[in-house]
Enzyme design. Structure first.
Site, PDB file in Angstrom:
ATOM      1  N   GLN A 183      -4.747  -5.248   7.068  1.00  0.00           N
ATOM      2  CA  GLN A 183      -5.761  -6.187   6.581  1.00  0.00           C
ATOM      3  C   GLN A 183      -5.745  -7.506   7.344  1.00  0.00           C
ATOM      4  O   GLN A 183      -6.697  -8.287   7.234  1.00  0.00           O
ATOM      5  CB  GLN A 183      -5.554  -6.480   5.083  1.00  0.00           C
ATOM      6  CG  GLN A 183      -5.684  -5.263   4.180  1.00  0.00           C
ATOM      7  CD  GLN A 183      -7.086  -4.667   4.181  1.00  0.00           C
ATOM      8  OE1 GLN A 183      -8.078  -5.337   4.495  1.00  0.00           O
ATOM      9  NE2 GLN A 183      -7.185  -3.394   3.847  1.00  0.00           N
TER      10      GLN A 183
ATOM     11  N   LYS B 262     -10.662  -0.668  10.238  1.00  0.00           N
ATOM     12  CA  LYS B 262     -10.786  -1.887   9.427  1.00  0.00           C
ATOM     13  C   LYS B 262     -11.097  -3.090  10.318  1.00  0.00           C
ATOM     14  O   LYS B 262     -11.207  -4.209   9.825  1.00  0.00           O
ATOM     15  CB  LYS B 262      -9.492  -2.137   8.656  1.00  0.00           C
ATOM     16  CG  LYS B 262      -9.190  -1.046   7.624  1.00  0.00           C
ATOM     17  CD  LYS B 262      -7.893  -1.324   6.908  1.00  0.00           C
ATOM     18  CE  LYS B 262      -7.327  -0.112   6.216  1.00  0.00           C
ATOM     19  NZ  LYS B 262      -8.014   0.252   4.980  1.00  0.00           N
TER      20      LYS B 262
ATOM     21  N   CYS C 139      -4.822   2.499  -3.497  1.00  0.00           N
ATOM     22  CA  CYS C 139      -3.569   3.022  -2.932  1.00  0.00           C
ATOM     23  C   CYS C 139      -2.427   2.037  -3.132  1.00  0.00           C
ATOM     24  O   CYS C 139      -1.576   1.866  -2.237  1.00  0.00           O
ATOM     25  CB  CYS C 139      -3.726   3.361  -1.441  1.00  0.00           C
ATOM     26  SG  CYS C 139      -4.891   4.681  -1.167  1.00  0.00           S
TER      27      CYS C 139
ATOM     28  N   ASP D  67       2.873  -4.641   8.227  1.00  0.00           N
ATOM     29  CA  ASP D  67       1.669  -3.839   7.991  1.00  0.00           C
ATOM     30  C   ASP D  67       0.486  -4.807   8.106  1.00  0.00           C
ATOM     31  O   ASP D  67       0.210  -5.593   7.208  1.00  0.00           O
ATOM     32  CB  ASP D  67       1.756  -3.211   6.595  1.00  0.00           C
ATOM     33  CG  ASP D  67       0.434  -2.570   6.165  1.00  0.00           C
ATOM     34  OD1 ASP D  67      -0.568  -2.729   6.860  1.00  0.00           O
ATOM     35  OD2 ASP D  67       0.435  -1.923   5.096  1.00  0.00           O
TER      36      ASP D  67
ATOM     37  N   HIS E   5       0.875  -1.181   0.000  1.00  0.00           N
ATOM     38  CA  HIS E   5       0.000   0.000   0.000  1.00  0.00           C
ATOM     39  C   HIS E   5       0.913   1.231   0.000  1.00  0.00           C
ATOM     40  O   HIS E   5       2.033   1.181   0.524  1.00  0.00           O
ATOM     41  CB  HIS E   5      -0.828  -0.050   1.287  1.00  0.00           C
ATOM     42  CG  HIS E   5      -1.880   0.996   1.431  1.00  0.00           C
ATOM     43  ND1 HIS E   5      -1.592   2.299   1.789  1.00  0.00           N
ATOM     44  CD2 HIS E   5      -3.219   0.930   1.297  1.00  0.00           C
ATOM     45  CE1 HIS E   5      -2.715   2.984   1.864  1.00  0.00           C
ATOM     46  NE2 HIS E   5      -3.723   2.180   1.557  1.00  0.00           N
TER      47      HIS E   5
HETATM   48  N1  PMP Z   1      -1.837  -0.803   4.580  1.00  0.00           N
HETATM   49  C1  PMP Z   1      -2.815  -1.534   4.039  1.00  0.00           C
HETATM   50  C2  PMP Z   1      -2.518  -2.933   3.594  1.00  0.00           C
HETATM   51  C3  PMP Z   1      -4.090  -1.006   3.922  1.00  0.00           C
HETATM   52  O1  PMP Z   1      -5.073  -1.735   3.394  1.00  0.00           O
HETATM   53  C4  PMP Z   1      -4.330   0.317   4.363  1.00  0.00           C
HETATM   54  C5  PMP Z   1      -5.701   0.953   4.207  1.00  0.00           C
HETATM   55  N2  PMP Z   1      -6.301   0.741   2.975  1.00  0.00           N
HETATM   56  C6  PMP Z   1      -3.279   1.025   4.931  1.00  0.00           C
HETATM   57  C7  PMP Z   1      -2.051   0.441   5.013  1.00  0.00           C
HETATM   58  C8  PMP Z   1      -3.469   2.429   5.438  1.00  0.00           C
HETATM   59  O2  PMP Z   1      -4.366   2.426   6.492  1.00  0.00           O
HETATM   60  P1  PMP Z   1      -4.965   3.806   7.048  1.00  0.00           P
HETATM   61  O3  PMP Z   1      -5.454   4.577   5.869  1.00  0.00           O
HETATM   62  O4  PMP Z   1      -6.058   3.373   7.965  1.00  0.00           O
HETATM   63  O5  PMP Z   1      -3.862   4.489   7.766  1.00  0.00           O
END
Ligand code: PMP
Length: 407
Positions: free
Chosen positions: A204, A227, A365, A201, A124
């Site tokens: 998910q 999430k 993203c 990270d 991401h």
């Molecule tokens: N890493 C992953 C794998 C994600 O799916 C996301 C959110 N889509 C993020 C990082 C970023 O999370 P946040 O926008 O809640 O900070």
């Protein structure tokens, strides 16, 4: 299907019972943000009605109540991820802040010119950009573990990449764009042979697997509350105490200090050193309630049920002519990304929305993932344990209709 009582679970999530555009809501955007159960809504409401106050600094009744609730949530986080100590659980705004905190507090102190940082091809943007910013500033090198056409990391290449110049590895556990579940435990073990710390990270993976930071032996792990059935603005950075203690603070301000004079400031101990300013008190108390909720359900069954849903959706969508699945890893969770020949994913998203189906359409993203698969974007259905097999049928029928509209 497993004997998961999905109707009973759905009653815990009031948002799910509404109609959208005249149809029952089919919420399949859980990888972006999951929905919130009653217990979290009620806890937030209780806090705002009866406990709202600033924490840590007040001697009065409400401040003490709010502090107890906030620190109680931290204790729940500690048990939920099996951290050794609450000091290792830093409240952050979410995964993005967690990664930036480490890139800043650890990276800027311990990574220098010519050093290497390893990330992967399926990160991401939150796990790319902070390291790029560090690389630009410090002259270090970003190395990227490649993936294959199924969307699986090529672990041999990762192993070959590790060397004495490697200073950090930051890796996604479950890809939000592809659903791939990466073998992070094995990857951490390999990095540790070179004495290299690893950040996971877990944005998910926390909602879709059981996380034990001691078992993984990760050095850092971060996730977002929104999430995992909690409000936005809540989130956690876990870090091993000995590492957190050596790091620089991320932000300066109230609550992260021990003493301040115009000549010099000394910092508070963990976890406060990394929590400058007034945090998201209500949201993090809500995160604690979301953990209570997850502890109240049979998580193994929930995970197995989600797995069956993903398999069913994969089977149904791949049977439709014109649909192409993006991300077909053998180990997957929660996500089914797809494209339809000659239809832009945004059009898929808009047409599905007219039928009350919420999916995400875009690059999620993860633009490098789109570049790798040579698509501008994908449509993504992402599941939680409150979704049903019937919803998968509704999705598949709607996708079939999209194809007919554009035929
Ligand atoms: N890493 C992953 C794998 C994600 O799916 C996301 C959110 N889509 C993020 C990082 C970023 O999370 P946040 O926008 O809640 O900070």
């Amino acid at each position: 299907m497993s004997n998961w009582d999905v109707e009973k679970i759905r009653r815990d999530f009031p948002v799910l019972s509404q109609k959208v555009n005249g149809n029952p809501l089919v919420y399949l955007d859980n990888a972006a943000s999951s929905q919130v159960p009653n217990i979290v809504i009620e806890r937030g409401s209780e806090y705002l009605k009866n406990e709202h106050s600033n924490i840590h600094r007040g001697v009065h009744y409400l401040s003490q109540k709010a502090t107890t609730a906030y620190e109680g949530a931290r204790e729940k986080v500690k048990r939920f991820i099996n951290a050794r100590d609450v000091k290792e659980c830093i409240f952050v705004r979410g995964c993005t802040e967690g990664i930036n905190l480490v890139a800043y507090g650890y990276g800027r102190k311990f990574v220098g010119e010519g050093d290497e940082i390893i990330i992967s091809a399926m990160e991401h943007h939150a796990n790319i950009v902070p390291w790029q910013m560090l690389a630009e500033e410090k002259g270090c090198v970003l190395r990227v573990i490649p993936m294959n056409q199924r969307g699986e990391l090529i672990i041999d290449e990762y192993e070959a990449m590790l060397n004495e110049r490697t200073k950090f590895v930051s890796i996604v556990h479950i890809s939000n764009a592809l659903g791939t579940l990466n073998p992070v435990k094995q990857m951490i073990e390999s990095a540790h042979k070179f004495g290299v710390p690893v950040l996971v990270d877990a944005a998910q993976s926390v909602p879709h697997s059981i996380i034990d930071v001691q078992d993984l032996d990760c050095d850092f792990l971060t996730f977002s509350g929104h999430k995992m059935f909690a409000p936005t603005g809540s989130g956690v950075l876990y870090g091993k105490q000995e590492l957190l203690e050596t790091m620089n603070p991320f932000m300066g301000g109230g609550d992260m200090i021990r003493t301040v004079t115009f000549e010099k400031t000394t910092y508070a101990g963990l976890p406060n050193k990394f929590e400058a300013g007034t945090p998201a008190i209500a949201s993090n108390i809500g995160l604690g309630a979301a953990i209570d909720y997850l502890n109240s359900i049979d998580r193994q069954s929930a995970i197995a049920y989600e797995h069956e849903l993903v398999e069913y959706a994969t089977e149904k969508l791949s049977a439709i002519e014109g649909v192409k699945l993006i991300g077909t890893a053998r180990e997957k969770a929660s996500v089914v990304s797809f494209t339809i020949e000659n239809v832009h994913p945004h059009d898929i998203g808009t047409i599905l929305d007219q039928q009350g189906i919420a999916v995400r359409a875009g690059h999620h993203c993860a633009q490098p993932v789109m570049q790798f698969f040579q698509v501008p974007a994908t449509a993504r259905a992402s599941f939680a344990f409150y979704n049903t097999r019937e919803e998968v049928d509704v999705l598949a029928d709607a996708v079939q209709k999209v194809i007919e509209v554009f035929a």
